[in-house]
Motif scaffolding. Structure first.
Motif, PDB file in Angstrom:
ATOM      1  N   VAL A   1       0.837  -1.207   0.000  1.00 24.23           N
ATOM      2  CA  VAL A   1       0.000   0.000   0.000  1.00 24.23           C
ATOM      3  C   VAL A   1       0.866   1.250   0.000  1.00 24.23           C
ATOM      4  N   LEU A   2       1.900   1.271   0.838  1.00 24.39           N
ATOM      5  CA  LEU A   2       2.775   2.446   0.906  1.00 24.39           C
ATOM      6  C   LEU A   2       3.503   2.681  -0.417  1.00 24.39           C
ATOM      7  N   ALA A   3       3.875   1.599  -1.088  1.00 21.59           N
ATOM      8  CA  ALA A   3       4.560   1.744  -2.371  1.00 21.59           C
ATOM      9  C   ALA A   3       3.660   2.440  -3.384  1.00 21.59           C
ATOM     10  N   CYS A   4       2.378   2.103  -3.367  1.00 22.55           N
ATOM     11  CA  CYS A   4       1.429   2.761  -4.279  1.00 22.55           C
ATOM     12  C   CYS A   4       1.167   4.204  -3.858  1.00 22.55           C
ATOM     13  N   VAL A   5       1.003   4.408  -2.557  1.00 20.95           N
ATOM     14  CA  VAL A   5       0.766   5.758  -2.045  1.00 20.95           C
ATOM     15  C   VAL A   5       1.950   6.657  -2.386  1.00 20.95           C
ATOM     16  N   ALA A   6       3.163   6.105  -2.327  1.00 20.68           N
ATOM     17  CA  ALA A   6       4.366   6.880  -2.627  1.00 20.68           C
ATOM     18  C   ALA A   6       4.357   7.407  -4.055  1.00 20.68           C
ATOM     19  N   ALA A   7       3.633   6.697  -4.939  1.00 17.74           N
ATOM     20  CA  ALA A   7       3.541   7.128  -6.334  1.00 17.74           C
ATOM     21  C   ALA A   7       2.394   8.108  -6.549  1.00 17.74           C
ATOM     22  N   GLY A   8       1.716   8.497  -5.455  1.00 19.58           N
ATOM     23  CA  GLY A   8       0.645   9.475  -5.562  1.00 19.58           C
ATOM     24  C   GLY A   8      -0.735   8.883  -5.773  1.00 19.58           C
ATOM     25  N   ALA A   9      -0.880   7.564  -5.627  1.00 20.79           N
ATOM     26  CA  ALA A   9      -2.172   6.923  -5.864  1.00 20.79           C
ATOM     27  C   ALA A   9      -3.156   7.215  -4.735  1.00 20.79           C
ATOM     28  N   THR A  10      -4.417   7.386  -5.103  1.00 21.78           N
ATOM     29  CA  THR A  10      -5.480   7.541  -4.108  1.00 21.78           C
ATOM     30  C   THR A  10      -5.805   6.174  -3.519  1.00 21.78           C
ATOM     31  N   ASN A  11      -6.578   6.162  -2.429  1.00 19.49           N
ATOM     32  CA  ASN A  11      -6.975   4.883  -1.834  1.00 19.49           C
ATOM     33  C   ASN A  11      -7.743   4.021  -2.834  1.00 19.49           C
ATOM     34  N   ALA A  12      -8.600   4.659  -3.622  1.00 18.08           N
ATOM     35  CA  ALA A  12      -9.376   3.908  -4.611  1.00 18.08           C
ATOM     36  C   ALA A  12      -8.461   3.299  -5.666  1.00 18.08           C
ATOM     37  N   ALA A  13      -7.460   4.060  -6.107  1.00 16.21           N
ATOM     38  CA  ALA A  13      -6.530   3.551  -7.111  1.00 16.21           C
ATOM     39  C   ALA A  13      -5.675   2.424  -6.543  1.00 16.21           C
ATOM     40  N   VAL A  14      -5.269   2.567  -5.291  1.00 15.93           N
ATOM     41  CA  VAL A  14      -4.496   1.508  -4.637  1.00 15.93           C
ATOM     42  C   VAL A  14      -5.331   0.234  -4.543  1.00 15.93           C
ATOM     43  N   ALA A  15      -6.601   0.383  -4.171  1.00 20.75           N
ATOM     44  CA  ALA A  15      -7.494  -0.763  -4.044  1.00 20.75           C
ATOM     45  C   ALA A  15      -7.635  -1.491  -5.374  1.00 20.75           C
ATOM     46  N   ALA A  16      -7.822  -0.725  -6.461  1.00 23.27           N
ATOM     47  CA  ALA A  16      -7.953  -1.334  -7.781  1.00 23.27           C
ATOM     48  C   ALA A  16      -6.675  -2.041  -8.173  1.00 23.27           C
ATOM     49  N   ARG A  17      -5.554  -1.461  -7.838  1.00 20.78           N
ATOM     50  CA  ARG A  17      -4.255  -2.032  -8.200  1.00 20.78           C
ATOM     51  C   ARG A  17      -3.997  -3.338  -7.471  1.00 20.78           C
ATOM     52  N   LEU A  18      -4.357  -3.375  -6.186  1.00 21.42           N
ATOM     53  CA  LEU A  18      -4.044  -4.539  -5.354  1.00 21.42           C
ATOM     54  C   LEU A  18      -5.181  -5.546  -5.269  1.00 21.42           C
ATOM     55  N   GLY A  19      -6.337  -5.195  -5.834  1.00 15.72           N
ATOM     56  CA  GLY A  19      -7.456  -6.129  -5.824  1.00 15.72           C
ATOM     57  C   GLY A  19      -8.121  -6.271  -4.472  1.00 15.72           C
ATOM     58  N   VAL A  20      -8.173  -5.174  -3.721  1.00 14.40           N
ATOM     59  CA  VAL A  20      -8.835  -5.188  -2.409  1.00 14.40           C
ATOM     60  C   VAL A  20      -9.823  -4.026  -2.359  1.00 14.40           C
ATOM     61  N   ARG A  21     -10.558  -3.911  -1.254  1.00 13.21           N
ATOM     62  CA  ARG A  21     -11.530  -2.832  -1.092  1.00 13.21           C
ATOM     63  C   ARG A  21     -10.831  -1.571  -0.575  1.00 13.21           C
ATOM     64  N   PRO A  22     -11.365  -0.389  -0.932  1.00 12.68           N
ATOM     65  CA  PRO A  22     -10.774   0.857  -0.426  1.00 12.68           C
ATOM     66  C   PRO A  22     -10.700   0.896   1.102  1.00 12.68           C
ATOM     67  N   GLU A  23     -11.716   0.315   1.782  1.00 10.13           N
ATOM     68  CA  GLU A  23     -11.701   0.296   3.247  1.00 10.13           C
ATOM     69  C   GLU A  23     -10.522  -0.523   3.763  1.00 10.13           C
ATOM     70  N   THR A  24     -10.184  -1.589   3.017  1.00  7.37           N
ATOM     71  CA  THR A  24      -9.040  -2.419   3.398  1.00  7.37           C
ATOM     72  C   THR A  24      -7.749  -1.638   3.255  1.00  7.37           C
ATOM     73  N   VAL A  25      -7.647  -0.858   2.175  1.00  5.85           N
ATOM     74  CA  VAL A  25      -6.473  -0.012   1.976  1.00  5.85           C
ATOM     75  C   VAL A  25      -6.331   0.967   3.139  1.00  5.85           C
ATOM     76  N   LYS A  26      -7.440   1.583   3.551  1.00  6.00           N
ATOM     77  CA  LYS A  26      -7.392   2.523   4.672  1.00  6.00           C
ATOM     78  C   LYS A  26      -6.875   1.840   5.938  1.00  6.00           C
ATOM     79  N   GLY A  27      -7.323   0.606   6.166  1.00  7.84           N
ATOM     80  CA  GLY A  27      -6.881  -0.128   7.342  1.00  7.84           C
ATOM     81  C   GLY A  27      -5.384  -0.396   7.322  1.00  7.84           C
ATOM     82  N   TYR A  28      -4.882  -0.839   6.154  1.00 10.00           N
ATOM     83  CA  TYR A  28      -3.444  -1.086   6.033  1.00 10.00           C
ATOM     84  C   TYR A  28      -2.654   0.210   6.233  1.00 10.00           C
ATOM     85  N   LEU A  29      -3.173   1.287   5.651  1.00 10.83           N
ATOM     86  CA  LEU A  29      -2.464   2.563   5.740  1.00 10.83           C
ATOM     87  C   LEU A  29      -2.433   3.062   7.185  1.00 10.83           C
ATOM     88  N   ARG A  30      -3.572   2.953   7.884  1.00 11.73           N
ATOM     89  CA  ARG A  30      -3.595   3.375   9.297  1.00 11.73           C
ATOM     90  C   ARG A  30      -2.603   2.561  10.125  1.00 11.73           C
TER      91      ARG A  30
END
Length: 306
Positions: free
Chosen positions: A252-281
């Motif tokens: 998640v951090l690797a995607c965020v480092a490239a400027g991706a939004t939570n929604a874009a990270v979720a699409a990239r990793l195949g998970v839900r945006p809420e899951t991305v938020k949890g990993y990021l927190r």
């Protein structure tokens, strides 16, 4: 390990799924041999003999060869009596006692790469539901092979990048060159969880670690200063606090480092945006960071991101 040999990992997993989804007692398959118009049967499940093991099926011959030549699924209700196929492989098929057989090609970028078979030891029609499940298993192999090739291409592209374990003193790193390193790292981390072959996945992650640990001294100092300025005391010991990041948190951090939004990270990793938020927190908490940017900088300073 050759690409063809390692691809049997995907074939093996697909055959297990095929039997589970269809209820067929026998499944087998293999990949097209490099440079040759034939499939080598390498994986068997549910068989009672080795008659089909290592069998070379030439394009156009038998049921599997017909599926290869036409690049579409084929099936027969009674293999030995069928007039729809040629009969070069009747002996091994009969030795295994197979009657109703289906063959589904694995097609990647318009090229047949392998064949999956499912079979019964009785002569009865194989319905559309069974065929659809077999096709779905073949599609899984196709996607896995695409991911494998993307990973190989990215690793090959990463080799000539200006990355060493210990950059030479005074070596100059351009911003563009370092962005290439970061982009390669992000792409490989995103692909790694989708790689089915454990050996290839480990290789991908080794390259990720090489890229992450290659920051030149001037960029490392810059990251450290950014942490101290943005995160106060939390960033001062970022490397000590970063060791507990899970692989997914780092993805998640690797995607965020490239400027991706939570929604874009979720699409990239195949998970839900809420899951991305949890990993990021969770990552922010472990890094002692208060913002996404602070977390990225702390992870870079710790050598976890390039």
């Amino acid at each position: 390990m050759t690409a063809n040999a390692s691809g049997t990992v995907e074939i093996r997993a697909a055959l297990v799924r095929l039997r589970r989804a269809t209820g067929l007692p026998v499944a087998f398959g293999g990949l097209v041999e490099p440079g040759r118009p034939r499939v080598r049967i390498s994986e068997l499940t549910g068989t009672s003999t080795l008659a089909l093991s290592a069998l070379a099926v030439t394009s156009g011959n038998g049921l599997g060869g017909k599926a290869v030549a036409l690049a579409r699924p084929c099936a027969v209700t009674d293999y030995s009596l069928s007039r729809q196929i040629s009969h070069e492989y009747d002996v091994p098929v009969a030795a295994e006692g197979l009657r109703s057989v289906l063959a589904v090609p694995v097609v990647v970028r318009r090229r047949v790469r392998g064949v999956l078979y499912g079979a019964l030891r009785t002569a009865q029609p194989l319905g559309d539901r069974t065929l659809s499940a077999a096709v779905a298993a073949a599609r899984d192999v196709e996607q896995a092979l695409v991911v494998r090739e993307e990973a190989r291409d990215l690793m090959a592209a990463a080799r000539p990048l200006p990355v060493t374990d210990a950059p030479a003193p005074g070596a100059e790193w351009s911003g563009a060159a370092w962005e290439e390193v970061r982009e390669a790292h992000r792409e490989l981390r995103s692909l790694a969880p989708r790689v089915a072959d454990p050996a290839l996945r480990a290789e991908v992650l080794r390259v990720c670690r090489r890229l992450a640990g290659a920051a030149p001294a001037d960029l490392s100092r810059e990251a450290g200063e950014s942490v101290r300025g943005a995160a106060g005391g939390a960033g001062a010991d970022g490397s000590a606090r970063a060791g507990g990041l899970s692989p997914r948190e780092l993805d998640v951090l690797a995607c965020v480092a490239a400027g991706a939004t939570n929604a874009a990270v979720a699409a990239r990793l195949g998970v839900r945006p809420e899951t991305v938020k949890g990993y990021l927190r969770s990552a922010m908490r472990k890094l002692g960071a208060h913002t996404r940017g602070e977390a990225v900088v702390s992870a870079r300073r710790a050598g976890l991101l390039p």
